[in-house]
Design a protein around this motif. Structure first.
Motif, mmCIF file in Angstrom:
data_model
loop_
_atom_site.group_PDB
_atom_site.id
_atom_site.type_symbol
_atom_site.label_atom_id
_atom_site.label_comp_id
_atom_site.label_asym_id
_atom_site.label_seq_id
_atom_site.Cartn_x
_atom_site.Cartn_y
_atom_site.Cartn_z
ATOM 1 N N ARG A 146 0.866 -1.158 0.151
ATOM 2 C CA ARG A 146 -0.106 -0.038 -0.036
ATOM 3 C C ARG A 146 0.768 1.232 -0.043
ATOM 4 N N VAL A 147 0.680 1.782 -0.960
ATOM 5 C CA VAL A 147 1.802 3.096 -1.094
ATOM 6 C C VAL A 147 0.893 4.321 -0.505
ATOM 7 N N LEU A 148 1.518 5.071 0.472
ATOM 8 C CA LEU A 148 0.889 6.334 1.074
ATOM 9 C C LEU A 148 1.208 7.507 0.274
ATOM 10 N N THR A 149 0.285 8.302 0.117
ATOM 11 C CA THR A 149 0.243 9.560 -0.676
ATOM 12 C C THR A 149 0.496 10.532 0.454
ATOM 13 N N GLY A 150 0.762 11.739 0.157
ATOM 14 C CA GLY A 150 0.969 12.778 0.898
ATOM 15 C C GLY A 150 -0.670 13.015 1.710
ATOM 16 N N ALA A 151 -1.673 12.861 1.290
ATOM 17 C CA ALA A 151 -2.979 12.818 1.987
ATOM 18 C C ALA A 151 -3.036 11.791 2.777
ATOM 19 N N ASP A 152 -2.518 10.400 2.582
ATOM 20 C CA ASP A 152 -2.430 9.468 3.495
ATOM 21 C C ASP A 152 -1.686 9.512 4.841
ATOM 22 N N LEU A 153 -0.416 10.256 4.581
ATOM 23 C CA LEU A 153 0.493 10.600 5.537
ATOM 24 C C LEU A 153 -0.302 11.665 6.430
ATOM 25 N N LYS A 154 -1.213 12.572 6.188
ATOM 26 C CA LYS A 154 -1.822 13.276 6.852
ATOM 27 C C LYS A 154 -2.761 12.637 7.772
ATOM 28 N N PHE A 183 -2.594 9.329 8.454
ATOM 29 C CA PHE A 183 -2.025 8.499 9.450
ATOM 30 C C PHE A 183 -1.439 9.398 10.489
ATOM 31 N N TYR A 184 -0.777 10.515 10.368
ATOM 32 C CA TYR A 184 -0.309 11.343 11.601
ATOM 33 C C TYR A 184 -1.579 11.641 12.377
ATOM 34 N N LYS A 185 -2.692 11.994 11.914
ATOM 35 C CA LYS A 185 -4.011 12.397 12.748
ATOM 36 C C LYS A 185 -4.392 11.375 13.332
ATOM 37 N N ALA A 186 -4.220 9.867 12.882
ATOM 38 C CA ALA A 186 -4.685 8.861 13.898
ATOM 39 C C ALA A 186 -3.544 8.833 14.807
ATOM 40 N N LEU A 187 -2.136 8.644 14.627
ATOM 41 C CA LEU A 187 -1.358 8.366 15.641
ATOM 42 C C LEU A 187 -0.943 9.317 16.576
ATOM 43 N N ALA A 188 -1.375 10.563 16.345
ATOM 44 C CA ALA A 188 -1.212 11.621 17.315
ATOM 45 C C ALA A 188 -2.463 11.365 18.384
ATOM 46 N N ASN A 189 -3.410 10.708 18.258
ATOM 47 C CA ASN A 189 -4.359 10.434 19.189
ATOM 48 C C ASN A 189 -3.977 9.072 20.033
ATOM 49 N N PRO A 190 -3.711 9.194 21.248
ATOM 50 C CA PRO A 190 -3.157 7.989 22.087
ATOM 51 C C PRO A 190 -4.245 6.903 21.950
ATOM 52 N N VAL A 191 -5.677 7.064 21.903
ATOM 53 C CA VAL A 191 -6.421 5.947 21.888
ATOM 54 C C VAL A 191 -6.603 5.321 20.450
ATOM 55 N N ARG A 192 -6.429 6.141 19.319
ATOM 56 C CA ARG A 192 -6.622 5.602 18.132
ATOM 57 C C ARG A 192 -5.106 4.801 17.732
ATOM 58 N N ARG A 193 -4.055 5.219 18.366
ATOM 59 C CA ARG A 193 -2.734 4.555 18.195
ATOM 60 C C ARG A 193 -2.806 3.367 18.925
ATOM 61 N N ASP A 194 -3.479 3.321 19.918
ATOM 62 C CA ASP A 194 -3.445 1.895 21.187
ATOM 63 C C ASP A 194 -4.629 0.860 20.138
ATOM 64 N N ILE A 195 -5.784 1.509 19.530
ATOM 65 C CA ILE A 195 -6.433 0.619 18.830
ATOM 66 C C ILE A 195 -5.863 -0.013 17.530
ATOM 67 N N LEU A 196 -4.825 0.646 16.914
ATOM 68 C CA LEU A 196 -4.165 0.240 15.733
ATOM 69 C C LEU A 196 -3.136 -0.852 16.375
#
Length: 192
Positions: free
Chosen positions: A8-16, A18-31
């Motif tokens: 899966r190739v991440l685009t710039g929008a995907d990176l945004k 992904f960062y949004k998800a990982l910046a939230n500790p609950v979402r990071r823990d869910i992943l």
């Protein structure tokens, strides 16, 4: 051994996203939880993370909106929805053109991941003698061309995939291991 999924190739929008998800500790823990267990519903995630089912349901839906997880429709019924991670074999190609806000998100994402990794490295060194062989530390330097770098990374990724097991189906006695590869020139250069 697990069959390697399509990369899966991440685009710039995907990176945004992904960062949004990982910046939230609950979402990071869910992943992390889905990466370890494979499939889960909001109740099992809530119990594991010590959160309410309402909180985990909300964050699961947000992760799905970001295309980082997907509902398992065959297992879902009524109000009970089951989820799986889509975070297998993700890749951001070198030279990806990014907008300024995408580049900022990519830098923040890298810093977030590396701060986590720094904690892992510190723990690896601190517990090296008492780890009974679980902690392995190896550092090396090479002189490589860009073509050799690409080949080295591809061989490394193929080696990793020889050892990947399905979430929830890991061998008895195995432990989740953090394996990182950072290939970067020792010094900045103006040459291509």
């Amino acid at each position: 051994m697990v069959e390697r999924p399509e990369r899966r190739v991440l685009t710039g929008a995907d990176l945004k996203a992904f960062y949004k998800a990982l910046a939230n500790p609950v979402r990071r823990d869910i992943l992390s939880y889905l990466g370890e267990h494979g499939e889960a519903n909001s109740t099992s995630v809530a119990k594991a993370l010590g959160e309410s089912t309402g909180t985990t349901s909300y964050h699961l839906r947000k992760l799905a909106d970001l295309d980082l997880i997907a509902e398992i429709e065959a297992r879902s019924n009524g109000r009970e929805r089951w989820w799986k991670s889509l975070m297998k074999d993700i890749y951001t190609p070198p030279g990806l053109e990014l907008t300024p806000d995408e580049r900022e998100a990519a830098i923040k994402l890298g810093a977030l991941k590396m701060s986590h990794d720094l904690g892992l490295v510190t723990r690896a060194y601190a517990g090296y003698d008492s780890s009974a062989g679980w902690n392995q530390i190896y550092r090396s330097g090479l002189h490589l061309t860009k073509e050799q770098v690409a080949s080295f990374v591809e061989e490394y990724q193929n080696l990793l995939w020889k050892y990947v097991t399905e979430p929830g189906k890991h061998p008895a006695g195995s432990r989740a291991m953090a394996v990182r590869l950072v290939v970067v020139p020792e010094a900045e250069s103006t040459e291509d």
